[in-house]
Write a protein that holds these residues in place. Structure first.
Motif, PDB file in Angstrom:
ATOM      1  N   ASN A 432       0.820  -1.216   0.000  1.00 29.59           N
ATOM      2  CA  ASN A 432       0.000   0.000   0.000  1.00 29.59           C
ATOM      3  C   ASN A 432       0.860   1.275   0.000  1.00 29.59           C
ATOM      4  O   ASN A 432       0.371   2.361   0.320  1.00 29.59           O
ATOM      5  CB  ASN A 432      -0.936  -0.017   1.206  1.00 29.59           C
ATOM      6  N   GLN A 456       0.161   9.717   6.120  1.00 23.39           N
ATOM      7  CA  GLN A 456      -0.204   8.339   5.770  1.00 23.39           C
ATOM      8  C   GLN A 456      -0.860   7.602   6.941  1.00 23.39           C
ATOM      9  O   GLN A 456      -1.136   6.405   6.850  1.00 23.39           O
ATOM     10  CB  GLN A 456       1.044   7.578   5.319  1.00 23.39           C
ATOM     11  N   SER A 458      -3.923   7.532   8.468  1.00 27.35           N
ATOM     12  CA  SER A 458      -5.204   6.802   8.371  1.00 27.35           C
ATOM     13  C   SER A 458      -5.090   5.635   7.415  1.00 27.35           C
ATOM     14  O   SER A 458      -5.631   4.560   7.683  1.00 27.35           O
ATOM     15  CB  SER A 458      -6.372   7.688   7.941  1.00 27.35           C
ATOM     16  N   ASP A 459      -4.376   5.832   6.301  1.00 27.95           N
ATOM     17  CA  ASP A 459      -4.191   4.718   5.354  1.00 27.95           C
ATOM     18  C   ASP A 459      -3.496   3.557   6.046  1.00 27.95           C
ATOM     19  O   ASP A 459      -3.899   2.400   5.915  1.00 27.95           O
ATOM     20  CB  ASP A 459      -3.283   5.160   4.202  1.00 27.95           C
ATOM     21  N   ARG A 462      -5.808   1.766   8.495  1.00 22.61           N
ATOM     22  CA  ARG A 462      -6.850   0.966   7.803  1.00 22.61           C
ATOM     23  C   ARG A 462      -6.269  -0.293   7.179  1.00 22.61           C
ATOM     24  O   ARG A 462      -6.820  -1.376   7.323  1.00 22.61           O
ATOM     25  CB  ARG A 462      -7.509   1.808   6.705  1.00 22.61           C
ATOM     26  N   HIS A 463      -5.134  -0.153   6.487  1.00 23.73           N
ATOM     27  CA  HIS A 463      -4.573  -1.337   5.816  1.00 23.73           C
ATOM     28  C   HIS A 463      -4.060  -2.356   6.828  1.00 23.73           C
ATOM     29  O   HIS A 463      -4.235  -3.553   6.645  1.00 23.73           O
ATOM     30  CB  HIS A 463      -3.468  -0.929   4.838  1.00 23.73           C
TER      31      HIS A 463
END
Ligand code: ADP
Ligand code: ASP
Ligand code: MG
Length: 468
Positions: A432, A456, A458-459, A462-463
């Motif tokens: 990601n 980065q 929140s990304d 989530r990932h």
């Protein structure tokens, strides 16, 4: 059986929330026999009373003579609405209105004084920011009495004795235990429910201190220890501790049980659901801690116990702290020189800051650590002073900060027995396009932390959450 229950800001955030809270208090009291309630300041989202009080104080200190008055009006509206809706004129409405008015006019005079002086001391900040709890407990206790439940509002300034470290004061347990015994025990044996302010305490001179933001959870644990409670329950607005912050990851799941150690890592690394100091009094006295949802009380929530069964996936939760800086001390002359790390962290301590994560390359040519980004200038100044000679000799090449970054932490005691967790974590980040700037793993293997670029966050959360 003796229980301490803490209700967070949203649980007392409106008249309706206080009604639901009162039902929970009533039912639990009937089941347990002895109950102490700790309450936060009213905090219906997005308006938190504590934030408003702080805003009034800070704007006044910055030379603004208007905002704190508007804040006082807003605070009046919030509290008076709740009082009007909850308390009948034939009951204590008038008296509680009066008490609240007195607090708010004191708030205005204190802010006015701050404005005139142009200075806001940590001591003044604690007096001002603690008023939210003093107002909310009076309303809640009066409402309970109106409903026929014996309850008494108590300021924790009468109970919890702390040192003088305003804003993050440390309780002095022997004195606190003596006061709690003298003040609360007779109420409990008399069937009265004490409704105690969270967050605030007092030093030995009786001056108000606070336990740090989110400190009402800690208040509950302190009272749990001093009263030798059978359990401590934290009532909030989510179904216990979740696998991630539900605001970042909407499909986060409630975790049925966690060990003290796991939840301490989560709280330390940014899961706001529990104040990080809450666990110690509970773990040391073997007091089970539960986190439950006021607005969904049938849900079992999370129980925090000594040890939990390891779940097979290993990772139980992921959390993040934003707005940090990563400070690096780097130089070829550091290789093998004893004492560099000790001097680095004593320089950090001299600047009054604490460090959240440390990572050192095995070549010993650099040490890096994360700290709040607003503190990095101060820390770098302190390091430059401490290493002036090494910098001059170029044993240390440079000391710099990279910011803003965040720390993402995965937690789970089962990670210890599950090979390949780190591999899965970094693969998920790699595919990601999330770059790991630094990494640290606790030696207990209960958590792994990764520093990433702040944008980065929140990304990444989530990932990584998809691995759970
Ligand atoms: P209270 O006023 O009840 O103490 P807080 O706002 O301090 O409530 O803490 C509860 C909030 O913590 C939740 O509403 C949620 O947004 C946030 N939170 C962050 N991380 C987590 C997590 N891992 N589990 C549960 N809640 C979390
Ligand atoms: N009211 C305080 C705060 O907002 C304490 C708490 O809510 O736990 O920080
Ligand atoms: Mg809280």
């Amino acid at each position: 059986m003796r229980l301490v229950m803490k209700f967070g800001g949203t649980s007392v955030g409106s008249a309706q929330a206080m009604r639901e809270t009162a039902v929970l208090i009533h039912n639990t009291f009937n089941a347990w026999g002895q109950l102490v309630v700790v309450a936060s300041a009213m905090g219906s989202k997005p308006t938190k009373v504590t934030d408003l009080l702080l805003k009034g104080a800070h704007t006044a200190a910055a030379g603004d003579d208007v905002t704190y008055r508007a804040v006082a009006d807003e605070l009046r509206r919030i509290h008076l609405e709740a009082i009007d809706s909850l308390l009948g004129p034939e009951h204590e409405r008038q008296q509680i209105l009066e008490e609240n008015r007195r607090f708010l006019s004191r708030f205005e005079s204190l802010c006015r004084a701050v404005y005139v002086l142009g200075e806001l001391t940590p001591r003044a900040l604690d007096t001002i920011s603690g008023m939210g709890e003093q107002m909310s407990v009076r309303i809640l206790a009066a409402y309970l009495r109106q409903e026929g439940i014996k309850a008494e509002a108590i300021d924790a300034t009468e109970l919890i004795v702390t040192d003088d470290n305003f804003q993050s004061a440390a309780p002095q347990f022997p004195e606190t235990t003596a006061r709690v015994e003298a003040r609360l025990r007779p109420l409990l044996t008399g069937g009265v429910i004490p409704i105690v302010t969270g967050f605030i305490a007092a030093n030995r001179d009786g001056v108000t201190t606070t336990l740090g933001r989110g400190g009402s959870d800690y208040t509950a644990a302190i009272l749990g220890q001093t009263l030798a409670a059978d359990e401590v329950w934290i009532w909030t607005d989510v179904d216990g501790v979740m696998s991630a912050d539900p605001r970042l990851v909407p499909n986060a799941k409630s975790i049925p049980s966690l060990s003290y150690r796991e939840v301490s890592e989560l709280a330390f690394y940014g899961a706001r659901v529990l104040h990080p100091k809450t666990m110690r009094p509970c773990v040391e006295n073997d007091i089970p801690l539960r986190i439950k949802n006021t607005f969904n009380p049938r849900h079992a929530g999370t129980v925090i116990v000594k040890d939990t069964k390891q779940n097979n996936g290993g990772i139980k939760a992921v959390t993040a702290i934003k707005n940090l800086g990563l400070i690096t001390v780097e130089g070829k002359g550091m290789l093998g020189v004893p004492g560099i790390a000790a001097r680095t962290f004593s320089a950090v301590a001299d600047s009054g800051q604490s460090v959240l994560l440390i990572s050192q390359a095995s070549s010993e040519q650099s040490i890096c650590f994360a700290a709040p980004d607003e503190a990095t200038d101060l820390i770098i100044d302190s390091l430059n002073k401490a290493f002036a000679r090494e910098l001059e000799r170029q044993d240390i090449d440079k000391i710099w900060s990279y910011e803003p970054v965040s720390i993402i932490t995965v937690v789970g005691a089962g990670m210890r027995g599950t090979p390949g967790i780190a591999g899965r974590l970094f693969t998920a980040m790699g595919i990601n396009a999330i770059n790991a700037i630094a990494i640290a793993q606790g030696s207990s293997e209960c958590s792994i932390s990764v520093v990433v670029d702040d944008d980065q966050t929140s990304d990444a959360v989530r990932h990584i959450h998809e691995l759970i």
